[in-house]
Scaffold this motif. Structure first.
Motif, PDB file in Angstrom:
ATOM      1  N   LEU A  35      25.392   1.810  -8.367  1.00 22.27           N
ATOM      2  CA  LEU A  35      26.146   0.513  -7.874  1.00 22.27           C
ATOM      3  C   LEU A  35      27.611   0.804  -8.263  1.00 22.27           C
ATOM      4  O   LEU A  35      27.866   1.073  -9.433  1.00 22.27           O
ATOM      5  N   ILE A  36      28.498   0.348  -7.280  1.00 22.94           N
ATOM      6  CA  ILE A  36      29.975   0.118  -7.570  1.00 22.94           C
ATOM      7  C   ILE A  36      30.451  -1.074  -7.387  1.00 22.94           C
ATOM      8  O   ILE A  36      30.226  -1.550  -6.082  1.00 22.94           O
ATOM      9  N   ASP A  37      30.912  -1.590  -8.054  1.00 28.59           N
ATOM     10  CA  ASP A  37      31.472  -3.120  -8.182  1.00 28.59           C
ATOM     11  C   ASP A  37      32.910  -3.023  -7.286  1.00 28.59           C
ATOM     12  O   ASP A  37      33.656  -2.412  -7.303  1.00 28.59           O
ATOM     13  N   ASP A  38      32.491  -3.955  -6.184  1.00 33.63           N
ATOM     14  CA  ASP A  38      33.666  -4.014  -5.258  1.00 33.63           C
ATOM     15  C   ASP A  38      34.801  -4.561  -5.481  1.00 33.63           C
ATOM     16  O   ASP A  38      35.927  -4.543  -5.033  1.00 33.63           O
ATOM     17  N   THR A  39      34.729  -5.263  -7.086  1.00 34.60           N
ATOM     18  CA  THR A  39      35.953  -5.890  -7.507  1.00 34.60           C
ATOM     19  C   THR A  39      36.904  -4.835  -8.091  1.00 34.60           C
ATOM     20  O   THR A  39      38.082  -4.681  -8.214  1.00 34.60           O
ATOM     21  N   ASP A  40      36.067  -4.297  -9.320  1.00 36.63           N
ATOM     22  CA  ASP A  40      36.820  -3.530 -10.339  1.00 36.63           C
ATOM     23  C   ASP A  40      36.351  -2.002 -10.245  1.00 36.63           C
ATOM     24  O   ASP A  40      36.774  -1.470 -11.107  1.00 36.63           O
ATOM     25  N   GLY A  41      35.463  -1.599  -9.262  1.00 39.35           N
ATOM     26  CA  GLY A  41      35.116  -0.189  -9.246  1.00 39.35           C
ATOM     27  C   GLY A  41      34.203   0.424 -10.276  1.00 39.35           C
ATOM     28  O   GLY A  41      33.741   1.400 -10.236  1.00 39.35           O
ATOM     29  N   LYS A  42      33.487  -0.663 -11.220  1.00 38.61           N
ATOM     30  CA  LYS A  42      32.757  -0.285 -12.161  1.00 38.61           C
ATOM     31  C   LYS A  42      31.459   0.333 -11.468  1.00 38.61           C
ATOM     32  O   LYS A  42      30.991  -0.292 -10.735  1.00 38.61           O
ATOM     33  N   ARG A  43      31.222   1.732 -12.323  1.00 39.08           N
ATOM     34  CA  ARG A  43      29.984   2.409 -11.397  1.00 39.08           C
ATOM     35  C   ARG A  43      28.823   2.270 -12.565  1.00 39.08           C
ATOM     36  O   ARG A  43      28.855   2.616 -13.707  1.00 39.08           O
ATOM     37  N   THR A  44      27.547   1.678 -12.097  1.00 38.02           N
ATOM     38  CA  THR A  44      26.415   1.750 -12.946  1.00 38.02           C
ATOM     39  C   THR A  44      25.453   2.844 -11.966  1.00 38.02           C
ATOM     40  O   THR A  44      25.088   2.559 -11.046  1.00 38.02           O
ATOM     41  N   GLU A  45      24.606   3.537 -12.890  1.00 37.85           N
ATOM     42  CA  GLU A  45      23.407   4.504 -12.236  1.00 37.85           C
ATOM     43  C   GLU A  45      22.378   4.135 -13.089  1.00 37.85           C
ATOM     44  O   GLU A  45      22.106   4.063 -14.177  1.00 37.85           O
ATOM     45  N   HIS A  46      21.363   4.452 -12.398  1.00 35.40           N
ATOM     46  CA  HIS A  46      19.724   4.236 -13.022  1.00 35.40           C
ATOM     47  C   HIS A  46      18.970   5.317 -12.001  1.00 35.40           C
ATOM     48  O   HIS A  46      19.007   5.095 -10.785  1.00 35.40           O
ATOM     49  N   GLU A  47      18.014   5.894 -12.732  1.00 36.91           N
ATOM     50  CA  GLU A  47      17.234   6.940 -12.104  1.00 36.91           C
ATOM     51  C   GLU A  47      15.830   6.543 -12.638  1.00 36.91           C
ATOM     52  O   GLU A  47      15.572   6.494 -13.962  1.00 36.91           O
ATOM     53  N   PHE A  48      14.740   6.766 -11.763  1.00 41.20           N
ATOM     54  CA  PHE A  48      13.452   6.410 -12.218  1.00 41.20           C
ATOM     55  C   PHE A  48      12.584   7.130 -10.988  1.00 41.20           C
ATOM     56  O   PHE A  48      12.848   7.448  -9.868  1.00 41.20           O
ATOM     57  N   VAL A  49      11.387   7.282 -11.537  1.00 40.00           N
ATOM     58  CA  VAL A  49      10.128   8.092 -10.579  1.00 40.00           C
ATOM     59  C   VAL A  49       9.043   7.104 -10.459  1.00 40.00           C
ATOM     60  O   VAL A  49       8.482   6.531 -11.536  1.00 40.00           O
ATOM     61  N   GLN A  50       8.392   6.828  -9.305  1.00 40.67           N
ATOM     62  CA  GLN A  50       7.500   6.197  -9.174  1.00 40.67           C
ATOM     63  C   GLN A  50       6.484   7.252  -8.601  1.00 40.67           C
ATOM     64  O   GLN A  50       6.575   7.972  -7.593  1.00 40.67           O
ATOM     65  N   ARG A  51       5.136   6.951  -9.301  1.00 42.75           N
ATOM     66  CA  ARG A  51       4.060   7.880  -8.785  1.00 42.75           C
ATOM     67  C   ARG A  51       3.542   7.378  -7.756  1.00 42.75           C
ATOM     68  O   ARG A  51       3.459   6.389  -7.278  1.00 42.75           O
ATOM     69  N   LEU A  52       3.194   8.555  -6.641  1.00 46.95           N
ATOM     70  CA  LEU A  52       2.690   8.307  -5.286  1.00 46.95           C
ATOM     71  C   LEU A  52       1.217   8.448  -5.405  1.00 46.95           C
ATOM     72  O   LEU A  52       0.948   9.797  -5.681  1.00 46.95           O
ATOM     73  N   TYR A  53       0.541   7.603  -5.401  1.00 48.03           N
ATOM     74  CA  TYR A  53      -0.950   7.678  -5.143  1.00 48.03           C
ATOM     75  C   TYR A  53      -1.229   7.878  -3.626  1.00 48.03           C
ATOM     76  O   TYR A  53      -0.821   7.101  -2.906  1.00 48.03           O
ATOM     77  N   SER A  54      -2.307   8.848  -3.248  1.00 51.42           N
ATOM     78  CA  SER A  54      -2.633   8.584  -1.900  1.00 51.42           C
ATOM     79  C   SER A  54      -3.507   7.305  -1.788  1.00 51.42           C
ATOM     80  O   SER A  54      -4.312   6.874  -2.613  1.00 51.42           O
ATOM     81  N   ALA A  55      -3.968   6.705  -0.565  1.00 48.23           N
ATOM     82  CA  ALA A  55      -4.760   5.538  -0.583  1.00 48.23           C
ATOM     83  C   ALA A  55      -6.097   5.797  -0.755  1.00 48.23           C
ATOM     84  O   ALA A  55      -6.707   5.249  -1.798  1.00 48.23           O
TER      85      ALA A  55
END
Length: 247
Positions: free
Chosen positions: A188-208
């Motif tokens: 995320l980059i704030d359009d006003t002040d340019g502040k940058r926030t990052e987040h990373e995660f993993v979602q497990r993928l199950y087959s149906a």
């Protein structure tokens, strides 16, 4: 601590994840869940991982006795405000679904909007499934909607960018293992002040078929897979996975 137990993440990313489209869809999803579970008026419904209570409020508006459970208290506060604005009662409980207990049994439970598969192990994911099975009445219905391995492969993209809620949003997606998970990085980059926030995660993928069978192995007598809330076939046209399981 699991990443989803970090309250700051949910507060920062809520305006990005829960946009107007999600709110607009809530009434239709609530009605579809009532139909899938064949629920009469005043049925007791558990909204597991209810977040801001979009579907909880709509279920209550349609005559259901709803309990929403979520790990993030500010989301529950927002859900309470929405319920009061709509003039409907909601029972909202701050708890982890892996350990949530209730004296009352429910006619149905839902877990929707891709809220499943984020625990660090399959065993922890199944704690949620087992807990929901224990909370349901005999012949109760569990409706689970999330991305599947098949739909992740079909609609995979390496990333995109868009503007929302005063921020420029950059997303990057990679495959974890042998399509065992989908790794997502949100910048995320704030359009006003340019502040940058990052987040990373993993979602497990199950087959149906894998997830369907796991539900049967962990407290349910049967489960059916659909490609949508209106019982669409789970085939090459499916955009999501909806599993309807019976206790």
């Amino acid at each position: 601590m699991e990443w989803f137990e970090n309250e700051d993440f949910w507060l920062t990313y809520a305006p990005i994840m829960f946009d107007e489209q999600h709110w607009a869809e809530a009434a239709g999803i609530a009605q579809a869940c009532i139909s899938l579970a064949d629920l009469p008026q005043n049925s007791r419904v558990l909204d597991a991982c209810c977040a801001l209570g979009r579907v909880s409020v709509e279920l209550a508006k349609q005559g259901m006795d709803v309990t929403g459970v979520d790990i993030t208290q500010p989301y529950l506060d927002a859900a309470q405000e929405s319920a009061e604005a709509e003039g409907v009662p909601l029972t909202l409980i701050n708890h982890d679904m892996r350990t949530f207990k209730s004296r009352q049994k429910f006619d149905a439970a839902i877990n929707v909007y891709n809220s499943f598969g984020y625990c660090s192990t399959i065993a922890d994911d199944m704690k949620i499934v087992k807990r929901i099975a224990q909370l349901l009445k005999k012949d109760g219905t569990f409706i689970l909607e999330c991305i599947s391995r098949e739909t992740a492969i079909r609609y995979f993209t390496e990333g995109e960018w868009f503007k929302r809620a005063g921020k420029t949003v950059l997303t990057q997606f990679t495959v974890d293992g042998a399509w065992e998970g989908l790794r997502s990085k949100w910048i995320l980059i704030d359009d006003t002040d340019g502040k940058r926030t990052e987040h990373e995660f993993v979602q497990r993928l199950y087959s149906a078929p894998q997830l369907r069978d796991l539900l049967v192995q962990n407290g349910f007598k049967e489960a059916s897979v659909y490609g949508g809330f209106n019982r669409e076939p789970y085939d090459y046209n499916a955009k999501t996975m909806v599993i309807v399981a019976k206790k």
